[in-house]
Each structure stands twice: as structure tokens, then as C-alpha cells.
Write an enzyme that holds these catalytic residues in place. Sequence first.
Site, mmCIF file in Angstrom:
data_model
loop_
_atom_site.group_PDB
_atom_site.id
_atom_site.type_symbol
_atom_site.label_atom_id
_atom_site.label_comp_id
_atom_site.label_asym_id
_atom_site.label_seq_id
_atom_site.Cartn_x
_atom_site.Cartn_y
_atom_site.Cartn_z
ATOM 1 C CE1 TYR B 145 -6.530 -2.970 -6.343
ATOM 2 C CE2 TYR B 145 -7.156 -4.004 -4.268
ATOM 3 C CZ TYR B 145 -7.495 -3.263 -5.385
ATOM 4 O OH TYR B 145 -8.776 -2.808 -5.552
ATOM 5 N N GLY B 146 -3.447 -2.193 -2.458
ATOM 6 C CA GLY B 146 -3.957 -1.857 -1.130
ATOM 7 C C GLY B 146 -5.448 -1.646 -1.185
ATOM 8 N N GLY B 147 -5.863 -0.378 -1.320
ATOM 9 C CA GLY B 147 -7.291 -0.080 -1.369
ATOM 10 C C GLY B 147 -7.815 0.128 -2.781
ATOM 11 C CB THR B 149 -8.463 4.798 -3.660
ATOM 12 O OG1 THR B 149 -7.267 4.862 -2.876
ATOM 13 C CG2 THR B 149 -9.533 4.066 -2.886
ATOM 14 C CB SER B 150 -4.227 4.199 -7.815
ATOM 15 O OG SER B 150 -3.806 4.695 -9.055
ATOM 16 C CD GLU B 216 -16.172 6.616 2.549
ATOM 17 O OE1 GLU B 216 -17.307 6.165 2.749
ATOM 18 O OE2 GLU B 216 -15.883 7.347 1.569
ATOM 19 C CB VAL B 283 5.114 -5.310 -0.377
ATOM 20 C CG1 VAL B 283 3.672 -5.137 0.070
ATOM 21 C CG2 VAL B 283 5.189 -6.031 -1.696
ATOM 22 C CE1 TYR B 481 -7.293 17.498 -3.915
ATOM 23 C CE2 TYR B 481 -8.792 16.574 -5.531
ATOM 24 C CZ TYR B 481 -7.895 16.405 -4.498
ATOM 25 O OH TYR B 481 -7.609 15.151 -4.053
#
Lengths: 706, 561
Positions: B145-147, B149-150, B216, B283, B481
Site C-alpha cells: 500500500y502506497g498512497g 490513490t488507485s 499530493e 514490493v 480522458y
Amino acid sequence: MCTSKYTSNLVFVANHISAVSSFLQHTDPMLKKRDEFEDMLEERRNSSDFRYALKCYTPVVYKNLTPCDANSLKSMVLQSDQLHYVISQVSKETGRTREDLQEEASGIIEEMAHRLQLSTVRFFAFALCKVFKTLFKSICVNEDGIQRLQQAIHEHPVVLLPSHRSYMDFLLMSYILYTYDIALPVIAAGMDFMGMKVVGEMLRMSGAFFIRRSFGGDKLYWAVFSEYVKTILKNGLAPVEFFLEGTRSRTSKSLTPKLGLLNIAIDPFLKGEVFDISLVPVSISYERILEESLYAREMLGVPKPKESTSGLFKARKVLSEDYGSIHVYFGQPVSVRQLAEGRVNRCQFSLTPRYIPMRPNEDVQTFVNDTAYRLVRAQEENMVLKPWVLLATILLQAEDLERGIPLEELTEQALWLRDLCRQYGGFLHWPGMCSKVISSSLSLHHGLVRLSEGNVYLALSGGPVSPEEQVLSRAVPVLSCVSYRNQALHVFVRPALLATAVHTSASNNKQDIFNTFSFLRNMFCNEFILCPNATVQDFEEACFLLVKTGVLQVSQQEMVVTPRGHRTMSFLSRLLLPFVQGYQVVCAFLCEKASDTLTEKEFVQAIRKFVIKQLLSGTLRYPEVLSSDLQKNAFAALLRLGAVHKVKSVDQTGLKINKVTVNSLEDTLGKNPSLMSDSNSLFQKIISNVFLGGKLPTPKASVARL
Amino acid sequence: MKWNGWGYSDSRFLFNKKGQAEFTGKRYRLSGMIIPGLKDWMEGTFGASLQHKAPATPILNSTAVQPATINEAFVEEVKATTIPFSVEAEDRVFRAHGHCLHEIFALREGKIGRVPDMVVWPSCHSDVVKIVELASKHNVCLIPYGGGTSVSSALECPPEETRSIVSLDTSQMNRILWIDEKNLTAHVEAGIVGQDLERLLNESGYCTGHEPDSMEFSSLGGWVATRASGMKKNIYGNIEDLVVHVKMVTPRGVIEKSCQGPRMSTGPDVHHFIMGSEGTLGVVTEVTLKIRPMPEYQKYGSVVFPNFEQGVACLREVAKQVCAKSLSCFFWHALKPQVSSIFTSFLDGLKKFYITKFKGFDPNRLCVATLLFEGDREKVLQHEKQVYDIAAKFGGLAAGEDNGQRGYMLTFVIAYLRDLGMEYYVIGESFETSVPWDRVLDICRNVKARIIRECKDKGVQFPPLSTCRVTQTYDAGACVYFYFAFNYRGLSDPIHMFEQVEHAAREEILANGGSLSHHHGVGKLRKEWMRETVSDVGLGMLKSVKDYVDPNNIFGNRNLL
């Protein structure tokens, strides 16, 4: 291998039949909903044609339309990536300079392009009003269909696909669309029209664009032509109209669809250049066809006159006749996107630049082919059948064509057939009292049918000429009648194939009957609109109809004709009989009479002589077998089944006939049904191969097995 | 940080007592401002109404969280290593999701599915080595787990997983270990968050230039594991261009290259097994990145085009030229004026703009491109001129620096908007693809139309918002997008319906020659299309790597394959 295929098919069919009744409940043809018609000539009879021709015309257009005149359309095509690519390809292949080819491309597009002008359309509208009002009692159009079309044009690029029975078709289409304030289509027309100097140019100005009849190998021509059509479609400049059947049907049967233009029209969707394309089938039915006897003569060997302006004026005498009414039904727009869902993987177009022309892969080909059949069937289904169609059907089944049928009997049979036709989903227009309907039908077709001493019979005239010529001239009204009967064939063809299968099968065994059905269906693929790969569906549909109308009883293993079903069964088999016998005659000819040196060109003449002989000797009952259409279809079927091969030499195409196969096909068509049950016979093997879509065994192998 | 929405707890859109929209907090340029256009836009575009609120569950109810499945032996040995860990419900729930619509929607409704049973916080590479060894030994499932934001369901715990699931949170591994000014590289621990990395490097006068919209909150390790892309990629490159060296801990051991050579011909690049592996192999613990001196000069800009077609044509032309490659960063909004009107100032500027100067523009078709030039002053000015000259050829008109800058600001706050929408029955999502230049217009039209069609077929009352923009340009294509949102009042199962539409939209993208993902990754959301995307053989290759590296599926998040 054959056997295993056979059994798996059996299981498949058995499973399907049990599911048939529940599944088909929704598609009961009786429940088909169709729109009401309005007579558009009525208003024309009550108000000024002149004012009508000058009326304000502001059609709804495609929502993403960027307007573009005929000249900028041409330059868009000439500057397209596809054309540039093909020009450089051709230049490499032939060594011609690009400028030279570019020049040729401009020439092609000048020759091809339409020059739609509202003023010409107004002129036609005015002139056609006058003509239509004299020729026809009414022109009936389903206005709901017009509404749907208008909506479709607003939403997506539209392709109009009318049926093709008469020269009138495309003028009539534009006339109707102009009247209802719908965007005028550009229409793919055969080059032969251009021969009619002034008229050709006028047609061009009313939206026709001209394509050469054959340009098989000409890459440049193909590129210009396909880019032209695609540019119009992609930008939604106008609805594109063409005839799926490729040419006018002289027999009133729908013709096997041609795929070239449909492929082009679907391409922008498959390549993602538009979100969707709407295909709108249009069914035009004439109560009396202008070209009626012209067609019959053509089928009998009088060649079609070349289109010329003077010829058109000669046709003026047709103006003094009454041609009844026309029904035009604008079908439900079909979304290409919906059809392609789950059938075509559009990703396949992601790996090559889209301007490089590519042969469509098998998926796409099958998809386009199925789509084409589906649309032709949609045309058929919405084709209005006039009472005369049923009367012609009954008269052609009379014991003796010359004596005809007593009026009372005709009336009784007509009523019976009317109900049957409705039950099978035929779109019948039956205005009012039976006796009145019949008498007005008979009088409209006074050229074909006579009533005297209470008997109704075909007007078979015979002059003091040779017996051969007499056979031919008497066949003219018969073939005209046949073309009316043919209008109803699509309603009955599947049940008729089943009825014939039940009659010719050795047993009541369901699998036997399915096999025979499948064989017959495969045999008659070129004759009727029977979609490839739909044998099981067609069988189910036929079973459903015959069971629903109490003609057949289907149990786990057997199919039995009910006592009250015999009338329908015999009607249906007799409907198909001329075709069965016709094909048998063609087979017989090829086995008995055809020399080793017979060429494809000679075939038509030779078979005609043979048929005349058979008719004169009384071995053949049906003059309609003289129809070159039937003969050509039979020939095409034999080619397809590998019973005949073409052998190409320098100056002609010779024919190699596999007599064993032809013979067995002839027999299987019904001469000797008992052969069907002989499981050891060669025939059985051949038949099972044919209906399973496999190739016929080569003669060598067959002999070896014998 | 919010537990059930985007970003910082103090920053959010809301309608104040006067019914005016306001952005709270102090962190952003927009913070504390009143945004009068927003209410009308919400009402006009979606048919939303301030009267109809769909409030979120305010606090996490820990009784709704499944009790943890604890692997006692594993926990004992972790304790012995002194690596911090937690089995608190809040810690576990926080790491059980990314930011897909369905994930946030479920949290707002207080619905919680399978969550990790335990969270560990390693503080360095060797901690990670220990944890992976223990996990292998005790057959525990690890999810890095990083940020968080997935947007590909990558963090969702597979519901069928019966083993104890441990979330390996890299946030404590956040140091820059060294900066090499000779070679312009920096060696950084993978848990560092984008904005911290940039800030720390800036202090030494450097930057990486990697600025994804999520910078961020997203982490370096996450970028590597998903093949991230930043908005300045034209100047600095995407993550795969920036990475010089990676260290990853797998159940088989540590994988890394033996040197820092700038390019190697040593068989297939093993870095490419790591980049985009989405936590299925191991990781990422440490990364050596290229760095650059901070740009001497920055200049924003913007161009207005009469329509999307001409704008795209202009972008394509710019992408061919040097000025795009060396320093400009291009941005592109295909936004109707109502959308830009969310931010009054933006609208005011523009409105004046096209009313006074460009009457010829149809306000409903007009499009805006925002630009950022970076580099030495002379070149920036030169390239700026080139870009504006090209734009002029395509009917584009320079629309000022201010608008350009606002465009960038929008990027960071737009994610907060979705939370506001959800308060008022509006749900939405963005998704991306990459596509060759010649298909950009076709794919935009078809996907937008498909979304509208699907919504209509599924009975959505109000027409959905369906729009798109081009966010990146390449030599051979662009990144596009799509934005899709609608008012779900009256629908019984909006999320299911939403997913069906999103699914259909992705099918449409693929059918039009678009890729499965440009930089969001595959996760579990898009893995059904992996086979057709990379072919049977390709998938087999990836599987065999997984089988070798992680035969017991310790990294069992089930992404990608």
C-alpha cells in the site's frame, strides 16, 4: 465422420424442436405489428401539382452534418488518404505516373458523381405527379415509417434499401421522400442508365450516381467508388440508397443479395468512423407491374432492350393502362451497431491504418452476408400482397391451365388461402368483400386472365405457328402469373419445403424428415431467400407454423400429417412442385443430353430446347420451367454442390458434368423416395453430405465405395 | 485525510447556508473562495437539487468491519522484529480501498467488505525483506500500500482470500537516501509521496518533473508499480523514462540490476517486469531516479479553439514539432462553457473573451487548451511563439496566462468535486486510454455517444455528463480522458448500472483502437480484457513470471492476471 456429424445433428435438432413452441411464441407471424397506410396521391388529386412542386422543402438533416456541396464532395474524395494510397500502389504496380492516375481518378469521379439539384427534383415531382395519377389508383405509404426514417436520419447516417421490381422504384422513392419533406437520397444506379443521354443527366441531378456494372480488378475504380460512398455516409451528407438485390427482380422473387455496396456502407461503422449506421429496408409492392410481360419475354429468351431515351417514350403506351395501387412500406431502421454486437470484433481494424483497403475477414464476411439476408427478409415480410397474388397462385395449381377453375371454386379457395396466408404472417391487403375483391382483381389483370361461362382461366393465346413457338408464346402469360404467385412464396417457402420433405421422406421419423428438408433447402438456396447457416431455424419455423395450424402433429420421434392437414399439405407441396420438377429437368438434361463439349454459353439455349420438347411430349407439366431464371438457379445450385464444374479455356468456359452426382440429385429430388431409406446406397451418402454442407464425394471415391 | 472521500479532511466543496458553493480549507488557490456558478451547473447539467441530499455515513462504525483473521505465528514473529503494526479497524479499512467510484460509494453508505486483517509499517528495505520472508514462511497474503490513490480496484482485498491479509504500508519509507549531482540521479525510498519528493528535491535545487494529478498523495513505489505518467511528461518523461534503478523484494528474494548504466542491452529489461506489476510480484523499496535542475523559467498559457476537431488537429501538429518535445506541456479541455463556469473567474475571463473578440465561436463547441512551458527563458519564449503560431493556423486564439494557470489548478481540485456530487445524488468517474492520432476524434465521439446511449437504455432520467479531453501527446498518438457522471435519483442500484456503463465504455474504447489503460493500470477492474490486450502468449509469459517469482501467491491482490 459422416455418422458422427449426423448423430450430433440429431441431438441438436431434437433439443431444438422441444424448445420450439415456447421459443417461437414471441415470433408468431400472426402477431406481427404493422403500420397503417395513407394514400399520398389523394392530396395530389385535390390540390395544385404546381404549387406542390414549388413547395417549401426543408428536410431534417443529420445532427452532425457539416454541409458540403457536390464539388467539395468530389475533392474530398480525390484528396482522401485511401485514394492517395491506392494511387501509389497502382503506380508501383503498373509503372504509370501518379499524376496520370490522379487524372484518371478525377475522370472516374466526374463520370460517377451525382449533382443533386432541388430544381430538377421539383421538375420530377411535378412530372411524376401527372404520371402517377394516370397510372395508379393510389400510392400508399406507411407514415409511421416515414416518421421513423426522419428520426433515423437525424441520429445517424442512413442507408435506404428498397426492393427492386421496376424501373420506377428509385424515382418513386425520391418522389415520396420529397413529398414527405425527408432528406433526398443519393442513389447508386447502373451505368446503363447513363446511356439515356438527357434522362441520364436528369437522373444525376435528381441524386443518382452511376457505377459501372463490372470493375472487378480495377483497384482505382473501386477506391474512388468506395471512398465516394463512404464520404457521403461518414459525413451524413445524404441518405445513401441502393438495391441490395443488385438488379430488378424479373420474377418478383427476392434475389440473393449482393454484398459489395453493403460492405462499403458498413465499413465506416466497423472502423469506428461513425457511431452507428441505420439500415432501412423499404418494400415496394406493385399491384400490377409495369414491365410484367417484358419480364416474361426476357425469361423466355427475348433479350432485354438496352435502356434508351427513345425506348422510354415508346413505353408511353403503358400510360393508358390502369396499374392499380402501389404500397410502399418503410421498415424499422436496423442499427448496424446492434447487429454487430458480439459478432464482429472491431479491434481487428486497430492494427492497420484505416485507409489501406483490406479484404474483410471471414467473421466480417459472414456478418455482412447474414445482415444482407436479414434485410432482404425484412423487405419480403413488409411486402404487401394483393388478392391477385393468391388468385394467380390458385390458378397456376389448376388441373388444367386452359380450362381454368370455376369462379365459385376460385372464390372458396381464395378465402381459404387468404386465411392460411394470414396465419403464416403474410402482409395481405384484402379490401372488403370477397366477391368484389376477386372481380376487381380479375378486371385489373384482364391481360392475363379471362372469365367466361363461370370459368376463370389464363389467357393463353395460340397463333398459327410452329408448336415450339406456340409453347413459348403460351408461356408468356403463365410466367407473368408466376411472377405474381412468386410474391407470396416467401410466406410459404419454409412450410412448403417441410411439406415436400414430409411427402418424400421414407418414414415419419423426425430425423429423416429433417434430413430431407435440409437437402431440399440446400438445393433451393439459389432460388429462394434462405439464409446460409439457418437450416435449423428454418426447420423450426416451418414446424411451428404447420403445428400451429394443425397440419402436423409432432411427437418425440415422429411427424404425422393430421386428417385436416392434407389440404394444406398438398397445397404447399404443389407450390414447390414446379421448382422440384424444373430442377429435375435440368439434371436430366445434363445427364442425358449434354455433350462433353457443352459450354456455359450454350447451356441456356440447349436447355430451353430440351424443356420445350419435354413440354410438347407431355412428360413435363409446368411451362414455368421455361423460365431462364429457374434454369440458371438450378445450374448455379449444381455448380455450388459440385455436380458441375466449370473448365475455363482460352475463349470459352466449358462444363464438366459429374453424372453420378447429378443423377443422384435428380433422384433424391423425389423420383424415387425409397432410395432415401437405403442406408447402404451411395445416394444416402451423397445426400447426407449435401445437407450437412459438406462437399460431394469425388466420383473416384464414390466408385470405390460402390 | 478523509476516510471516505478524496484528499485532506479540511478541503471540500460544500453549499453554505446561503446556498452558495464554497471550497473550504487553506491549501489550494481556490480554498476559501465562493464559486457561484457551481450551483447552477449542478442543477442545470445533472438536474440535481440542493433539497435532495444523499449524505454519507459520518463516522466509521467499527462493528461493521469483519473481525480480523489473525495468523498468530506470523504476528508473534513480526512483534519480535519490532516493526510497527496494527489490527485496529480504522487502520485496516483505510487501506482496503482506492478511489474507484464503487469503493467510495460503499464507504459513504457504511458498507465494508473484506479488509486487510493487519497493517505493518516497515521503515526501510531490510524491514520489507523480513516481512516478506515471514509472510512466505507463514503463508500470509501481502498487499503493498502506497498512497491509496488507485482507480483500478487494485487495493480491494480479494473476497475469496481465506488467508490472513496483511497490508504493507510503505509510508514510513520516505527518505531521499542520496542525490548524485554528477550523474543527476537521486536514490529514494519508494514510500515517499510525490509532493514531498518534489519539495525535498527543490530544496536542493532539483526536481524530477514527474507530476501525476494525484501527486499530493501517490507514492513513488506506486508510480513504478503502475507505470505512472505525469502531466509534464513531454519535458521529463514518464516513470519508465525516469527510473534508472529499482530494488524490489519478492518471495524469491530481491531483484535489482548490478549497475546504474543509463541503458543496457542485457536481454529483456527486467525493470519492465517490475514496472506495471501492480503489487503482484513484490514490493518496490528503493528507486534511483533521474533528476534535473529546477527550471529557470516557467510560463503558463492557454488557447481557445472554435471546436474540438481543430484543437486536436493543432495538438497533433504541435506534437510533430520540436517545441512540444523539448518543453511545452500541453493540456486540453473539451469543456462546455457551463463546465468551465464552475469557476467564475475562468468563465468571466473567457466570456469577455469570446464575446468581445471571437464572436465567430460557437460557445457550445468551443474548447480550451492550457499550456505550461518550462526551461531556459529564451527557449521558452521561442517555443511559446511557435506554439501560438501553429495554434493560429488551426483557428486557435491565445487566451492568456491566467486561464492557463487556472486550468492547472483545476486538475487538483476536480477530484474533490466528485465528493460534492455524491452528496447530491450525482455519481461520476473519469477513465483514460491512449490511442493513435488518426483515431482521437473517432474514439471521443463514439465513446461519448456510447455512454449517453447506455444511460438512456438503462433508464437514467437526466442526460449524463459525457465529455473528454486530450491530456498527453506523443509522437504516435495521445492520451484521452473521459468524464462521465449522472444523477442517480430514482435508480435502485446505481452502482451496478454505473459499472455496466463504464464497462460498455471500455468495450467501446477497445473497439475503436484505444488501449486498455494509458497509466491508471489494470488492477481488478480491467483484468478481464488483459488476454485480448496482450494475447494468449503474452498473458502466459506474465503468468510464468508470476509462477516463478511468487509460487505461493504471497502477493495475492490478484491484480492484472
